[in-house]
Design an enzyme around this catalytic site. Structure first.
Site, short mmCIF file in Angstrom:
data_model
loop_
_atom_site.label_atom_id
_atom_site.label_comp_id
_atom_site.label_asym_id
_atom_site.label_seq_id
_atom_site.Cartn_x
_atom_site.Cartn_y
_atom_site.Cartn_z
N HIS A 237 23.67 0.31 -4.31
CA HIS A 237 22.64 1.28 -4.72
C HIS A 237 22.75 2.47 -3.76
CE1 HIS A 237 18.95 3.14 -5.95
NE2 HIS A 237 18.45 3.03 -4.74
N ARG B 110 13.94 6.97 2.82
CA ARG B 110 14.63 8.08 3.48
C ARG B 110 13.95 9.39 3.12
NH1 ARG B 110 20.08 9.79 0.37
NH2 ARG B 110 19.41 9.12 -1.69
N ASP C 199 19.16 2.58 -11.32
CA ASP C 199 20.41 3.29 -11.60
C ASP C 199 20.85 3.07 -13.04
OD1 ASP C 199 20.51 3.87 -8.73
OD2 ASP C 199 20.89 1.73 -8.56
N ALA D 280 0.83 -1.22 0.00
CA ALA D 280 0.00 0.00 0.00
C ALA D 280 0.86 1.26 0.00
CB ALA D 280 -0.93 0.01 1.21
N ARG E 51 18.66 5.21 -15.15
CA ARG E 51 19.05 6.62 -15.01
C ARG E 51 20.32 6.91 -15.83
NH1 ARG E 51 18.14 6.64 -8.41
NH2 ARG E 51 15.99 7.40 -8.46
N GLY F 186 13.55 -2.35 -0.93
CA GLY F 186 13.63 -1.53 0.30
C GLY F 186 15.08 -1.22 0.63
N ASN F 187 15.34 0.01 0.96
CA ASN F 187 16.73 0.46 1.18
C ASN F 187 17.22 0.23 2.60
OD1 ASN F 187 17.71 1.41 -1.29
ND2 ASN F 187 16.39 3.22 -1.16
N ASN G 83 15.45 -0.69 8.97
CA ASN G 83 14.95 -1.55 7.89
C ASN G 83 15.58 -2.94 7.92
OD1 ASN G 83 13.22 0.38 7.00
ND2 ASN G 83 14.47 1.06 5.27
N GLN H 196 11.70 -11.60 7.39
CA GLN H 196 11.15 -11.96 6.07
C GLN H 196 12.01 -13.05 5.41
OE1 GLN H 196 10.39 -8.29 3.95
NE2 GLN H 196 8.58 -7.87 5.19
N GLY I 91 4.40 0.51 -4.20
CA GLY I 91 3.35 -0.50 -4.38
C GLY I 91 2.26 -0.01 -5.30
P1 NAD Z 1 6.35 4.05 1.46
O1 NAD Z 1 6.60 4.52 2.85
O2 NAD Z 1 5.43 4.82 0.57
O3 NAD Z 1 5.79 2.58 1.51
C1 NAD Z 1 6.41 1.59 2.28
C2 NAD Z 1 5.31 0.66 2.73
O4 NAD Z 1 5.92 -0.44 3.37
C3 NAD Z 1 4.34 1.30 3.72
O5 NAD Z 1 3.01 1.15 3.26
C4 NAD Z 1 4.59 0.52 5.01
O6 NAD Z 1 3.41 0.37 5.79
C5 NAD Z 1 5.08 -0.81 4.45
N1 NAD Z 1 5.87 -1.60 5.39
C6 NAD Z 1 6.73 -1.17 6.34
N2 NAD Z 1 7.22 -2.21 7.02
C7 NAD Z 1 6.67 -3.32 6.47
C8 NAD Z 1 6.79 -4.71 6.75
N3 NAD Z 1 7.57 -5.17 7.73
N4 NAD Z 1 6.08 -5.58 5.98
C9 NAD Z 1 5.27 -5.14 4.99
N5 NAD Z 1 5.10 -3.83 4.70
C10 NAD Z 1 5.82 -2.94 5.44
O7 NAD Z 1 7.77 3.84 0.77
P2 NAD Z 1 8.10 3.67 -0.78
O8 NAD Z 1 8.31 5.01 -1.37
O9 NAD Z 1 7.13 2.72 -1.40
O10 NAD Z 1 9.55 3.01 -0.68
C11 NAD Z 1 9.73 1.70 -0.16
C12 NAD Z 1 11.21 1.39 -0.03
O11 NAD Z 1 11.82 1.35 -1.32
C13 NAD Z 1 12.01 2.43 0.76
O12 NAD Z 1 12.94 1.77 1.60
C14 NAD Z 1 12.73 3.22 -0.32
O13 NAD Z 1 13.90 3.85 0.16
C15 NAD Z 1 13.05 2.11 -1.28
N6 NAD Z 1 13.40 2.51 -2.65
C16 NAD Z 1 14.37 1.79 -3.27
C17 NAD Z 1 14.74 2.11 -4.57
C18 NAD Z 1 15.81 1.30 -5.28
O14 NAD Z 1 16.19 1.68 -6.42
N7 NAD Z 1 16.35 0.23 -4.71
C19 NAD Z 1 14.11 3.16 -5.23
C20 NAD Z 1 13.12 3.88 -4.57
C21 NAD Z 1 12.77 3.53 -3.26
C1 LMR Z 2 16.30 6.17 -5.25
O1 LMR Z 2 17.41 5.89 -5.70
O2 LMR Z 2 15.53 6.97 -5.81
C2 LMR Z 2 15.83 5.49 -4.00
O3 LMR Z 2 16.78 4.57 -3.54
C3 LMR Z 2 15.38 6.42 -2.97
C4 LMR Z 2 16.54 7.04 -2.24
O4 LMR Z 2 16.54 7.04 -1.01
O5 LMR Z 2 17.45 7.53 -2.91
#
Ligand code: NAD
Ligand code: LMR
Length: 328
Positions: free
Chosen positions: A189, A94, A161, A13, A164, A132-133, A107, A114, A17
């Site tokens: 990352h 973040r 990346d 959610a 990008r 998730g980061n 995190n 999990q 997502g």
């Molecule tokens: P968000 O806060 O909008 O959504 C995260 C969701 O995860 C929330 O709905 C929260 O309730 C849920 N959540 C938290 N803990 C949980 C758990 N234990 N089990 C199930 N659900 C859980 O965040 P977002 O913008 O969707 O980002 C999610 C993650 O992705 C962040 O850590 C963000 O930094 C990361 N991210 C990574 C990249 C990448 O390139 N690797 C890019 C963008 C974002």
């Molecule tokens: C990104 O690269 O956009 C994500 O990992 C979010 C962040 O914290 O930089």
């Protein structure tokens, strides 16, 4: 009609997502003839679970022919049950001014539990992709908890990346995006990642020759790609979501497409000088759906590449040391 595959998504959610689920259900991730069952996992928090109900209603309202079922749960043992793919998105993003390392302790814990549950209840052929980061180290944490599933099944996303970097090179050269090939991301990352331009091509010619500006490639190019996430947070007030979801679609789609070559963070066996047992971005080729081989033939022995690889490896090793107590 093929048998539906079960796709578990955590953080269902959340922002990512919301940009992701509709693409999976439409066939963008697994193909236009592959039915899916979505197993949506949220944190056990009323607001998140209520939001998840709304997302599930919208999925129903799309009437996607490939969507054969939706599970909504806050219990990972239910959500990961028999899952063929586990997409680990749920984690804190973040905010402005934070570095990814700031997220590690909070995190990291999520990925211990999990990793254990996926190992216990997911399908025999389960694959795991971590978003998730800090994604690389969270992936290492989850894999460390698995006794049944081999570590190669656990990958982390550096595809955003790569996308990008491809876009930046195309804009600089003034060419169509599709003219840029073989740009791969090495390492973490995070801002230390290395978008290795030495093997990239533009319309079949070496990108460095076409761009003819080594100072830009070594400086602003690497910096822009590495810090793009922070730039988006500064502009949007929230971390990238649609582009992250799109990159996850690309990440999985390439991993199930025979012969696809792309950047994935995988367990290092010492490739490219990465410490064994860190999860580092590198080029891979899909060998059978869901399985890959690391492409080790790219020569990165020049001084600039070596310095970039060493810096990103150092950060991964430090992150691993930071969570060493957790993963015992
Ligand atoms: P968000 O806060 O909008 O959504 C995260 C969701 O995860 C929330 O709905 C929260 O309730 C849920 N959540 C938290 N803990 C949980 C758990 N234990 N089990 C199930 N659900 C859980 O965040 P977002 O913008 O969707 O980002 C999610 C993650 O992705 C962040 O850590 C963000 O930094 C990361 N991210 C990574 C990249 C990448 O390139 N690797 C890019 C963008 C974002
Ligand atoms: C990104 O690269 O956009 C994500 O990992 C979010 C962040 O914290 O930089």
């Amino acid at each position: 009609m093929k048998t539906p595959i079960r796709v578990a998504v955590t953080g269902a959610a959340g922002q990512i997502g919301y940009a992701l689920l509709f693409r999976i259900a439409s066939g963008a991730m697994f193909g236009p003839d592959q039915p899916v069952i979505l197993q949506l996992i949220e944190a056990p928090v009323d607001k998140a679970l209520k939001a998840l109900e709304g997302v599930a209603m919208e999925l129903d309202d799309c009437a996607f022919p490939l969507l054969k079922g939706i599970v909504q749960t806050s219990d990972p043992a239910v959500g990961f049950k028999d899952a063929n793919w586990c997409l680990l998105v749920g984690a804190k993003p973040r905010g402005p001014g934070m570095e990814r390392a700031d997220l590690l302790k909070d995190n990291g814990k999520i990925f211990i539990g999990q990793g254990q549950i996926i190992d216990a209840v997911a399908a025999a052929d389960a694959r795991v992709a971590v978003v998730g980061n800090p994604a690389n180290t969270n992936c290492m944490i989850a894999a460390s908890q698995a006794k049944r599933l081999p570590p190669e099944r656990f990958t982390a996303m550096v595809r955003l990346d790569q996308n990008r970097a491809q876009s930046q090179l195309a804009q600089k050269a003034g060419v169509d995006l599709t003219a840029v090939k073989d740009i791969f991301i090495y390492g973490n990352h995070s801002p230390t990642m290395f978008p290795a331009f030495a093997h990239a091509t533009i319309n079949g010619a070496p990108a460095a020759k076409v761009i003819n500006d080594d100072a830009w490639l070594q400086g602003p190019f690497c910096e822009t790609v590495g810090k793009r996430g922070a730039a988006i947070i500064a502009a949007r007030g929230a971390s990238s979501a649609a582009s992250a979801a799109n990159a996850l679609v690309d990440h999985v789609r390439s991993l199930v497409t025979l012969g696809a070559i792309h950047s994935v963070a995988v367990k290092s066996n010492g490739h490219y000088g990465f410490d064994a047992n860190v999860w580092a971005g590198m080029p891979v080729r899909t060998t059978t759906p869901g399985s890959y081989e690391v492409l080790t033939g790219y020569d990165l022995s020049d001084a600039f590449s070596q310095q970039k690889l060493a810096a990103t490896n150092k950060e991964l090793v430090e992150e691993r040391a930071f969570v060493a107590d957790m993963i015992k």
